[in-house]
Design a protein around this motif. Structure first.
Motif, PDB file in Angstrom:
ATOM      1  N   LEU A 123       0.800  -1.164   0.064  1.00 54.28           N
ATOM      2  CA  LEU A 123       0.050   0.039  -0.127  1.00 54.28           C
ATOM      3  C   LEU A 123       0.864   1.342   0.085  1.00 54.28           C
ATOM      4  O   LEU A 123       0.557   2.299  -0.685  1.00 54.28           O
ATOM      5  N   PRO A 124       1.948   1.460   0.807  1.00 55.08           N
ATOM      6  CA  PRO A 124       2.925   2.601   0.707  1.00 55.08           C
ATOM      7  C   PRO A 124       3.329   2.713  -0.625  1.00 55.08           C
ATOM      8  O   PRO A 124       3.463   3.853  -1.093  1.00 55.08           O
ATOM      9  N   LEU A 125       3.969   1.878  -1.249  1.00 51.12           N
ATOM     10  CA  LEU A 125       4.310   1.978  -2.572  1.00 51.12           C
ATOM     11  C   LEU A 125       3.215   2.481  -3.617  1.00 51.12           C
ATOM     12  O   LEU A 125       3.412   3.314  -4.339  1.00 51.12           O
ATOM     13  N   ALA A 126       2.091   1.946  -3.589  1.00 47.84           N
ATOM     14  CA  ALA A 126       0.842   2.246  -4.422  1.00 47.84           C
ATOM     15  C   ALA A 126       0.535   3.743  -4.167  1.00 47.84           C
ATOM     16  O   ALA A 126       0.149   4.467  -5.081  1.00 47.84           O
ATOM     17  N   ILE A 127       0.559   3.901  -2.903  1.00 48.37           N
ATOM     18  CA  ILE A 127       0.215   5.665  -2.738  1.00 48.37           C
ATOM     19  C   ILE A 127       1.214   6.382  -3.060  1.00 48.37           C
ATOM     20  O   ILE A 127       0.969   7.453  -3.647  1.00 48.37           O
ATOM     21  N   ILE A 128       2.493   6.134  -2.886  1.00 48.80           N
ATOM     22  CA  ILE A 128       3.389   7.222  -3.498  1.00 48.80           C
ATOM     23  C   ILE A 128       3.411   7.252  -5.130  1.00 48.80           C
ATOM     24  O   ILE A 128       3.588   8.077  -5.623  1.00 48.80           O
ATOM     25  N   GLY A 129       3.286   5.947  -5.653  1.00 48.08           N
ATOM     26  CA  GLY A 129       3.304   6.096  -7.042  1.00 48.08           C
ATOM     27  C   GLY A 129       1.950   6.725  -7.451  1.00 48.08           C
ATOM     28  O   GLY A 129       1.988   7.349  -8.489  1.00 48.08           O
ATOM     29  N   TRP A 130       0.849   6.441  -6.760  1.00 49.36           N
ATOM     30  CA  TRP A 130      -0.325   7.379  -7.032  1.00 49.36           C
ATOM     31  C   TRP A 130      -0.220   8.811  -6.871  1.00 49.36           C
ATOM     32  O   TRP A 130      -0.469   9.830  -7.986  1.00 49.36           O
ATOM     33  N   LEU A 131       0.623   9.260  -6.003  1.00 49.42           N
ATOM     34  CA  LEU A 131       1.035  10.732  -5.858  1.00 49.42           C
ATOM     35  C   LEU A 131       1.776  11.228  -7.228  1.00 49.42           C
ATOM     36  O   LEU A 131       1.297  12.385  -7.620  1.00 49.42           O
ATOM     37  N   VAL A 132       2.693  10.405  -7.536  1.00 47.95           N
ATOM     38  CA  VAL A 132       3.605  10.867  -8.808  1.00 47.95           C
ATOM     39  C   VAL A 132       2.473  10.904  -9.943  1.00 47.95           C
ATOM     40  O   VAL A 132       2.747  11.809 -10.782  1.00 47.95           O
ATOM     41  N   ALA A 133       1.792   9.710  -9.909  1.00 47.53           N
ATOM     42  CA  ALA A 133       0.789   9.697 -11.030  1.00 47.53           C
ATOM     43  C   ALA A 133      -0.294  10.918 -11.245  1.00 47.53           C
ATOM     44  O   ALA A 133      -0.449  11.668 -12.130  1.00 47.53           O
ATOM     45  N   LEU A 134      -0.833  11.396 -10.184  1.00 47.79           N
ATOM     46  CA  LEU A 134      -1.517  12.534  -9.950  1.00 47.79           C
ATOM     47  C   LEU A 134      -0.823  13.672 -10.186  1.00 47.79           C
ATOM     48  O   LEU A 134      -1.360  14.640 -11.109  1.00 47.79           O
ATOM     49  N   TYR A 135       0.723  14.061  -9.838  1.00 47.59           N
ATOM     50  CA  TYR A 135       1.237  14.960 -10.333  1.00 47.59           C
ATOM     51  C   TYR A 135       1.446  15.387 -11.690  1.00 47.59           C
ATOM     52  O   TYR A 135       1.335  16.295 -12.414  1.00 47.59           O
ATOM     53  N   HIS A 136       1.848  14.056 -12.241  1.00 45.93           N
ATOM     54  CA  HIS A 136       1.815  14.039 -13.680  1.00 45.93           C
ATOM     55  C   HIS A 136       0.779  14.203 -14.521  1.00 45.93           C
ATOM     56  O   HIS A 136       0.635  15.111 -15.487  1.00 45.93           O
ATOM     57  N   GLY A 137      -0.398  13.763 -14.049  1.00 43.26           N
ATOM     58  CA  GLY A 137      -1.944  13.991 -14.608  1.00 43.26           C
ATOM     59  C   GLY A 137      -2.169  15.576 -14.734  1.00 43.26           C
ATOM     60  O   GLY A 137      -2.399  16.223 -15.489  1.00 43.26           O
ATOM     61  N   LEU A 138      -1.941  16.323 -13.159  1.00 42.11           N
ATOM     62  CA  LEU A 138      -1.995  17.664 -13.430  1.00 42.11           C
ATOM     63  C   LEU A 138      -1.224  18.474 -14.114  1.00 42.11           C
ATOM     64  O   LEU A 138      -1.624  19.417 -14.714  1.00 42.11           O
ATOM     65  N   LEU A 139       0.058  17.924 -14.093  1.00 42.08           N
ATOM     66  CA  LEU A 139       1.051  18.663 -15.193  1.00 42.08           C
ATOM     67  C   LEU A 139       0.748  18.314 -16.531  1.00 42.08           C
ATOM     68  O   LEU A 139       0.623  19.440 -17.381  1.00 42.08           O
ATOM     69  N   TYR A 140       0.206  17.383 -16.893  1.00 42.01           N
ATOM     70  CA  TYR A 140      -0.314  17.016 -18.241  1.00 42.01           C
ATOM     71  C   TYR A 140      -1.580  17.693 -18.644  1.00 42.01           C
ATOM     72  O   TYR A 140      -1.685  18.358 -19.765  1.00 42.01           O
TER      73      TYR A 140
END
Length: 194
Positions: A123-140
């Motif tokens: 779960l910690p791996l998935a949450i950190i990955g989710w935060l990076v993906a969210l940042y990437h999505g907001l940037l995109y």
């Protein structure tokens, strides 16, 4: 080899007992001459095999399997986009891969050994990955200005080449995969604690 058939004995079968309080004893002879007892009624006892708490919870295992399917699909999809389609990953894509690829391995092992406590470290791996993906999505999506874009060299993190089939943003796919894994792992956690 002689197998003894279960013998039904009624105990405390007085007429004053309520039907739900009536108990039956089963004695099952085993091949080594010992017997196991199982009482069915208010104070239920079961055989050692049925009372074994080490048996995997099939619902938790099904949730683990679903999380693994999402992680392995995302991993193979990222490899397909990068290696077969020839689209080089941006810096943020590399970070997302750094969290998704280990999830595919960890969830594979947890499914194999029916380890529902995997949520503690997956779960910690998935949450950190989710935060990076969210940042990437907001940037995109243009919500975060390009001036703080971490992609200096290599492909742009918010360019038009960050989509497949011309309209599906890769950051959105990554965010969806991490979201699904997080939800499934939270459900696994609820099943394993209950």
């Amino acid at each position: 080899m002689n197998r003894a058939k279960p013998v039904l004995q009624s105990c405390a079968a007085s007429s004053s007992q309520k039907p739900e309080q009536h108990k039956h004893h089963f004695q099952n002879g085993t091949t080594d001459g010992t017997s196991r007892e199982m009482v069915i009624g208010n104070n239920q006892k079961t055989s050692p095999e049925a009372a074994n708490s080490d048996l995997p919870d099939l619902r938790a295992w099904g949730l683990l399997l679903a999380a693994w399917l999402v992680a392995i699909s995302a991993t193979l999809g990222a490899l397909f986009i990068g290696e077969i389609m020839g689209q080089a990953p941006c810096v943020l894509c590399w970070f997302q891969r750094a969290f998704m690829f280990p999830l595919a391995v960890i969830l594979t092992i947890s499914c194999f050994v029916s380890d529902s406590s995997v949520w503690r470290y997956a779960l910690p791996l998935a949450i950190i990955g989710w935060l990076v993906a969210l940042y990437h999505g907001l940037l995109y999506g243009g919500v975060i200005p390009e001036s703080i874009e971490p992609c200096g060299t290599g492909p742009s993190c918010s360019g038009s080449d960050m989509s497949i089939l011309g309209w599906i943003p890769i950051p959105a796919l990554s965010l969806a995969a991490f979201t699904a894994i997080i939800i499934l792992l939270i459900l696994v956690r609820k099943r394993s604690i209950a």
